[in-house]
Write an enzyme that holds these catalytic residues in place. Sequence first.
Site, PDB file in Angstrom:
ATOM      1  N   GLU A 170      98.794  72.739   8.720  1.00 33.48           N
ATOM      2  CA  GLU A 170      98.211  72.547  10.056  1.00 33.48           C
ATOM      3  C   GLU A 170      98.287  71.245  10.397  1.00 33.48           C
ATOM      4  O   GLU A 170      97.585  70.258  10.012  1.00 33.48           O
ATOM      5  CB  GLU A 170      96.948  73.257  10.222  1.00 33.48           C
ATOM      6  CG  GLU A 170      97.010  74.664  10.123  1.00 33.48           C
ATOM      7  CD  GLU A 170      95.643  75.477  10.464  1.00 33.48           C
ATOM      8  OE1 GLU A 170      94.845  74.870  11.300  1.00 33.48           O
ATOM      9  OE2 GLU A 170      95.367  76.377   9.753  1.00 33.48           O
ATOM     10  N   GLU A 199      91.226  77.358   4.737  1.00 36.63           N
ATOM     11  CA  GLU A 199      90.312  76.694   5.063  1.00 36.63           C
ATOM     12  C   GLU A 199      88.814  77.034   4.289  1.00 36.63           C
ATOM     13  O   GLU A 199      87.937  77.308   5.150  1.00 36.63           O
ATOM     14  CB  GLU A 199      89.903  76.369   6.437  1.00 36.63           C
ATOM     15  CG  GLU A 199      91.059  75.614   7.143  1.00 36.63           C
ATOM     16  CD  GLU A 199      90.847  75.014   8.578  1.00 36.63           C
ATOM     17  OE1 GLU A 199      89.673  75.371   9.307  1.00 36.63           O
ATOM     18  OE2 GLU A 199      91.763  74.195   9.142  1.00 36.63           O
TER      19      GLU A 199
HETATM   20  O1  AHR Z   1      95.071  76.417  14.207  1.00 37.87           O
HETATM   21  C1  AHR Z   1      93.789  76.952  14.937  1.00 37.87           C
HETATM   22  C2  AHR Z   1      92.813  76.794  13.698  1.00 37.87           C
HETATM   23  O2  AHR Z   1      92.548  75.498  13.423  1.00 37.87           O
HETATM   24  C3  AHR Z   1      92.976  77.755  12.503  1.00 37.87           C
HETATM   25  O3  AHR Z   1      92.766  79.005  12.717  1.00 37.87           O
HETATM   26  C4  AHR Z   1      92.058  77.202  11.435  1.00 37.87           C
HETATM   27  O4  AHR Z   1      92.989  77.241  10.267  1.00 37.87           O
HETATM   28  C5  AHR Z   1      92.033  75.760  12.030  1.00 37.87           C
HETATM   29  O5  AHR Z   1      90.832  75.440  11.897  1.00 37.87           O
END
Ligand code: AHR
Length: 501
Positions: free
Chosen positions: A292, A173
Amino acid sequence: MKQAKLILDRDYQIGTIDPRIYGSFIEHLGRAVYTGIYEPGHPTADGEGFRGDVIDLVKTLNVPVVRYPGGNFVSGFDWRDSIGPKETRPRRMDLAWKTTEPNTVGLHEFCAWAKKADSSVMYAVNLGTGTPVSARDVVEYANHPGGTELSDLRRKNGSADPLGIKLFCLGNEMDGPWQMGAKTANEYARCAHEAAKLMKWTDPTIELVACGSSSLWMPTFGDWERTVLDECYDNVDYLSLHRYYGNPHNDTPDFLASTMDLDDFIKTVACIVRGAKGKKHSHHTVNLSLDEWNVWYHSGGQDQEIYKNNPWGTALHLLEDIYNFEDALLVGLMLITILKNADTVKIACMAQLVNVIAPIMTREGGGAWAQTIFYPLMQASKWGRGVSLAPIVSCEKSDTAHYTDVPMVDAAAVEREDGTIAVFAVNRDLSEDVVLSCDLRAFGDVTLVGHSVLHHDDMKATNTENCPNNVIPVDITPVMEDGCVRLPAASWNVLLLKPNK
Ligand code: AHR
C-alpha cells in the site's frame, strides 16, 4: 540556470525490476468495486457487469497484479460468502468501513475481472477474525485441480479450471488496533506461520506475503518485524510495508521531500529482513512488498456526514481523494524511490485503483477519468521495465521543515530490453529550471529520442470528468546539447536515451 549532474553506467546496477512493482489494489471499500469496476447497466458494462471504460484505463496503466479484497475489510471477511449463486450470497455488515457488503462481486468475478484487465490477483486472506484453516481452504478452492470437496465446489460454481492465484497476503495490518482481530506480534507470528505451512502444503507453487508493522510510526515497528520473521522466515517470501504521505500544512517543499522518509523506511525494513536471515542461517531470501503506497490526505477518512446520510449503505463515497499536480509529483518521486530499491522491493501496490484514493475515478452512470497521479504510474509502468541502474546525481540540496539535504533533482534509470535507457527525473525546485548533464560512461554516445514532461503552473491543478486533460504529460521536442537536458521547474520527466552503437 541551476545545474545538476547524472552519472549512469551499464555496470552500476541495482537489480532486475520485478514488473509487479507496478501493482495496485482494490478493496471492498466505498465505490472501488460497486460503481467502480462493477456497474451492471452502465453503458460500457459487459455481460458480467464490468465497466469497459474502467478496464480500458486499467489496461493503459498495465497493472500486473491487483491486491484484493482488502485492506481493513479482509479482517472480517469470510471468503465463502463470496462464492456460489449470487442470489444466495449473504449481505453482511462490514465493520471496517461501516457499510453493507452485498457480496455480488466475489472470488470468481474478481478473478474474471483481473483477466479482462490483463492482470493477476494478489489475494489477501483473513487472519484477523479468520483462521489458518480458512486460509488454506481458499487455496484449495482456488488452485486444486479437482477431486476434493472444495475444488469440486469451485468446478460446480463455474470454474472447471483452477483460478490460479499465485500470490497471497497473510492478513492485513495485523498490529493495527483498527483491525478486526488485531494481534500482538507473537499471536500474529504463530498464526501466520501455521497458515503459511498449511497454504504451501496445499499448493507449493504459491508465494506468501507476511504482514510487517502497519506503519513506521507504530510503537510495534521493528520488534513486530523481528518477531514475525523469527517465527516464519523460511515459510514466507515477502514482508509487507505500507506508506502514505500528505500535505496537510500546505508546505509543498516539505511534502515533496517525503520520499527521503520512504527511502529510509524501505532500507530499514530491508536491513531487518537481512538480519533475520542471518540469525536463521537461512538460504532463503525474503523480499519486500510495499503493498500500500500513495498520497492520502484530501478525504477525511471515514467522513461522518456520509454515514449520517446513509448508515450501513453500499457504494458510499468514501476516501475519494481528488489529486492535484503536486500529488502527481510526489507519486513520481515515490516511483523513483521504488525503482532505486528494486533489489529488495519486488511488489508494490499503489493504493488504490478505482475511486478510493485512486488514479481512476468514475461517476455512476457517467464517465471514467484519470486523476493526475495516474500519469507517473502509467509512464513508469510503460518505460520502467528492465534493469534498474544506480543513478549518481549531484545537485544543490536544501532543508525543509522535516528533512535535511533534500536533493533538488531525484532520478531513477532503467536499461530496457530494447537497449534504450529510460530516465525518470523530478525537478523539485518550484521556480527554476535545471540543466541536467548526463554522463553515461560505458553506454557511450547517446541520442535523446524522447522527452515527456508533466508540469502545471498551478500546483493544486486537478483533472475532472469535464476537464480530464488539465494535468497530463506532454511530449516535447527532445533537445540534448553537449549531454545536457533541461528539466522545467516543478516537473516529472521521462527521458528516453538511445545508445548510438
Ligand atoms: O487503503 C485504505 C486502507 O489503508 C486499507 O484498508 C488499510 O489496509 C490501510 O490502513
